[in-house]
Every structure is written in C-alpha cells, then in structure tokens.
Design a protein around this motif. Sequence first.
Motif, PDB file in Angstrom:
ATOM      1  N   THR A 131       0.906  -1.328   0.110  1.00 10.89           N
ATOM      2  CA  THR A 131       0.039  -0.223  -0.120  1.00 10.89           C
ATOM      3  C   THR A 131       0.793   1.314  -0.087  1.00 10.89           C
ATOM      4  OG1 THR A 131      -1.978  -0.964   1.362  1.00 10.89           O
ATOM      5  CG2 THR A 131      -1.827   1.359   1.190  1.00 10.89           C
ATOM      6  N   LEU A 132       0.596   1.947  -0.995  1.00  9.51           N
ATOM      7  CA  LEU A 132       1.369   3.365  -1.039  1.00  9.51           C
ATOM      8  C   LEU A 132       0.391   4.500  -0.532  1.00  9.51           C
ATOM      9  CD1 LEU A 132       2.932   1.402  -2.940  1.00  9.51           C
ATOM     10  CD2 LEU A 132       3.404   3.038  -4.549  1.00  9.51           C
ATOM     11  N   GLY A 133       1.110   5.475   0.083  1.00  7.73           N
ATOM     12  CA  GLY A 133       0.205   6.490   0.374  1.00  7.73           C
ATOM     13  C   GLY A 133       0.465   7.706  -0.254  1.00  7.73           C
ATOM     14  N   GLY A 134      -0.331   8.493  -1.034  1.00  4.44           N
ATOM     15  CA  GLY A 134      -0.014   9.843  -1.910  1.00  4.44           C
ATOM     16  C   GLY A 134      -1.237  10.743  -1.669  1.00  4.44           C
ATOM     17  N   ALA A 135      -0.632  11.978  -1.653  1.00  4.32           N
ATOM     18  CA  ALA A 135      -1.613  13.231  -1.611  1.00  4.32           C
ATOM     19  C   ALA A 135      -2.216  13.292  -2.894  1.00  4.32           C
ATOM     20  CB  ALA A 135      -0.757  14.323  -1.225  1.00  4.32           C
ATOM     21  N   GLN A 136      -3.705  13.236  -3.058  1.00  3.43           N
ATOM     22  CA  GLN A 136      -4.506  13.498  -4.414  1.00  3.43           C
ATOM     23  C   GLN A 136      -3.900  14.954  -5.112  1.00  3.43           C
ATOM     24  OE1 GLN A 136      -8.477  13.326  -4.033  1.00  3.43           O
ATOM     25  NE2 GLN A 136      -8.711  12.235  -5.853  1.00  3.43           N
ATOM     26  N   GLY A 137      -3.681  14.691  -6.193  1.00  5.85           N
ATOM     27  CA  GLY A 137      -3.220  15.987  -7.114  1.00  5.85           C
ATOM     28  C   GLY A 137      -1.704  16.220  -7.126  1.00  5.85           C
ATOM     29  N   THR A 138      -0.787  15.693  -6.216  1.00  3.69           N
ATOM     30  CA  THR A 138       0.620  15.921  -6.509  1.00  3.69           C
ATOM     31  C   THR A 138       1.238  15.513  -7.602  1.00  3.69           C
ATOM     32  OG1 THR A 138       1.225  14.244  -5.131  1.00  3.69           O
ATOM     33  CG2 THR A 138       0.787  16.458  -3.886  1.00  3.69           C
ATOM     34  N   VAL A 307       4.031  13.965 -19.434  1.00  3.52           N
ATOM     35  CA  VAL A 307       3.185  14.813 -18.498  1.00  3.52           C
ATOM     36  C   VAL A 307       1.806  14.720 -19.142  1.00  3.52           C
ATOM     37  CG1 VAL A 307       2.565  17.140 -17.610  1.00  3.52           C
ATOM     38  CG2 VAL A 307       4.701  16.305 -17.297  1.00  3.52           C
ATOM     39  N   VAL A 308       1.961  14.746 -20.406  1.00  4.82           N
ATOM     40  CA  VAL A 308       0.667  14.740 -21.280  1.00  4.82           C
ATOM     41  C   VAL A 308      -0.219  13.441 -20.925  1.00  4.82           C
ATOM     42  CG1 VAL A 308      -0.283  14.649 -23.557  1.00  4.82           C
ATOM     43  CG2 VAL A 308       1.185  16.564 -22.958  1.00  4.82           C
ATOM     44  N   GLU A 309       0.651  12.381 -20.971  1.00 11.50           N
ATOM     45  CA  GLU A 309       0.077  11.019 -20.674  1.00 11.50           C
ATOM     46  C   GLU A 309      -0.524  10.917 -19.393  1.00 11.50           C
ATOM     47  OE1 GLU A 309       1.558   6.250 -20.691  1.00 11.50           O
ATOM     48  OE2 GLU A 309       2.973   7.836 -21.426  1.00 11.50           O
ATOM     49  N   GLY A 310       0.308  11.430 -18.399  1.00 12.32           N
ATOM     50  CA  GLY A 310      -0.157  11.286 -16.937  1.00 12.32           C
ATOM     51  C   GLY A 310      -1.403  12.164 -16.585  1.00 12.32           C
ATOM     52  N   TYR A 311      -1.619  13.266 -17.137  1.00 13.98           N
ATOM     53  CA  TYR A 311      -2.664  14.053 -16.736  1.00 13.98           C
ATOM     54  C   TYR A 311      -3.873  13.806 -17.791  1.00 13.98           C
ATOM     55  CZ  TYR A 311       0.129  16.129 -13.173  1.00 13.98           C
ATOM     56  OH  TYR A 311       0.801  16.431 -11.998  1.00 13.98           O
TER      57      TYR A 311
END
Length: 341
Positions: A131-138, A307-311
Amino acid sequence: MLKRLTALAVGSVLLTGSAFAQETTIKFTLGWKTQGSDAAFFYAKDKGYFKEEGLNVVIDQGEGSGATVTRIMSGAWDAGFGDVNAIIQNSSTRPQDAPVMVYMMWNQPPFSIVTKNTSGIKTIKDFEGHTLGGAQGTPTTRLLPVFIQKNGLAADKIKVTNMAPNLQEPMLIKGDIDAALVFNITSYFNLVLNRQDPEKDYKWFSFGEFGLDLYSNGVMVSQKLLASNPKAVAGLVRAINKANIAVAKDQNAGMASVVAFDNLVDVPVEKRRLQYSFDKLMVSPEMKEIGVGDIKDDRMTRAIGMVVEGYDLKRVPTPKEVFSREFLPARGDRELVYTAN
C-alpha cells in the motif's frame, strides 16, 4: 545661500524620487514557506542584486510549487519559483495564460517513493502487493500510472491510499502505509523533523532513475511581464543566476540571507535542505554540460509527453511554450561550482 541650498535639496529629492520611480516592482512567489533551498532569491535581494538591475522584487511565501503557476495566472504575482510540469499542464489547456519558465534550477525531479528498510520493499517490483500513500493531485501521485506502465508493474496489485501531505511521513513511520509518494526534498526533512534517519533507515526510489526523466522547479514569469518588460525579466534572471552561483560556493552566506528574510527558520535543518537541493536536484552531468538555468529541448519534449500522458491532456505544448532561454546570461556566466561548506 539658503535659497541655493534649498534648491539643491529639492533637486536631490526629485532626482532620488525619479530614480526610485524607475524601479520595476516584481511580485515574486516562492514555492512554499521560507526554506533554505530558496536561498538564492533571498541572497539576490539581500546583496542588492535585484536593485542593481533596477528591480524591486517583493518576495512572498507560497502554497506549493504547482500553486506558483496558478498564482501567476491569477495576475496577482508576476513571477515565482515553481514546477515546470504544472506549466506543461496549464499550457495544454490555457496556452494564452500559462507562465513561461526562464531559468531552470532543479533539473533533476524530486518525485520519489520512500519506504522503510524494514518494509520488505527492495526493488520497484516489490511495490506490488503493498500500500502506497499519496496526496491527491500532486505530481508524484498523478504520475504514478506512468511510472507503473514504464516499469512493467501490475497496477491492480498496487494499492494507493489518498491522504493529506502532512500525514504521509507520520503514517509511514507508524507502518500504516508501506511507502509514500513524495517530493524527496520535502519528505526527507519531514522525516528529519520527526527524529528519523532518512539515510540509514529509509530507501528512496527516484522517478528520474526509473524512466521518468522529468525537469522540475525553476523561475517562471507571466506572459504579461514577458511582453511588457523583457528588460526586467532579463535583469531578474541575471540577479538570481549571480546569487545562485554565489550560494553554491558559500551556503553559510546564503543562510544568512534566509535568516535576514525570516529569522524563525530552523537554520541547521534548512542549511541541510539547501545543500540537498544542490546535491540531489541541481548539480548533474547535464547542468555541468550546458550550465545552470538551461535545458535540453529533446529531453523537455520527452518530459512534456510523459506529463501529457499522466494528466490525460488533449493538447501537447511545444518546449518553446514552456521554457524560454532568451533571457539566460551567456554560458560562461552560468558555470555553477558547488562546494559543501
């Protein structure tokens, strides 16, 4: 005689007022609160480098390196220190409003996954089943699918728990998550402040070492300032470049300027953060080749694609929309030599 002295005094005031009026005010936003890694900006102000360029640079604390872009787009700030990947994102959707980066500082990405040595995660393949913890939107969280795809990992075997950024390190320390999706320069020192040893007890996986060779933070300016006062932009870049090179040679002098701006900073921690920014994010083979402040267009093209792919963006910006080297000092004036002291 008295009349003559009065006339001279009035003339002096008028001249001083005229000179002051010629200064261009630039509202500059930092990426976050006062940190040692921002020393070049404070040094340039403290040592009068901005003033020498005819600039009155007003430095404000920030709300995140991505927020620097939206702050400038709002029109309330003219320039700032922030993430080029946020420029790419906004340039895709609002090309007429997005700022342009004019001086690249962190040419190595801070996007990383950090885990305890005791987690059992030794390689990136080991993220599967954890389980990875991430801040949404970063960016680190948003770009995780690209990281997974490029490294041939099974997305359905990796669980991501959304959380506030300030909870990532505490939950990692407690063992509530197995790893955290972070900015290394932030998370490293959050661990230090939580009395952890980020070198001895933690393992770091940098996106840059696993297929996501992205650029990161630098100095950006509004399109309005670019069009209306290119001389001020050139002066801003010259002053910051001069300060950046000076601080690379003498971090104690840089920290003195940080303290002059904000005397509440934790000096030992922030000095370490300043040195970390040079060690991990700024000094690289590419920087040594092309000089501090510049980029390579082919690498930026690849970064834009990621970035285009990721977003999931619809329009692909060109490198020229995102970065301009028009205001960079000559290559010989951008020779940064870092010596830890």
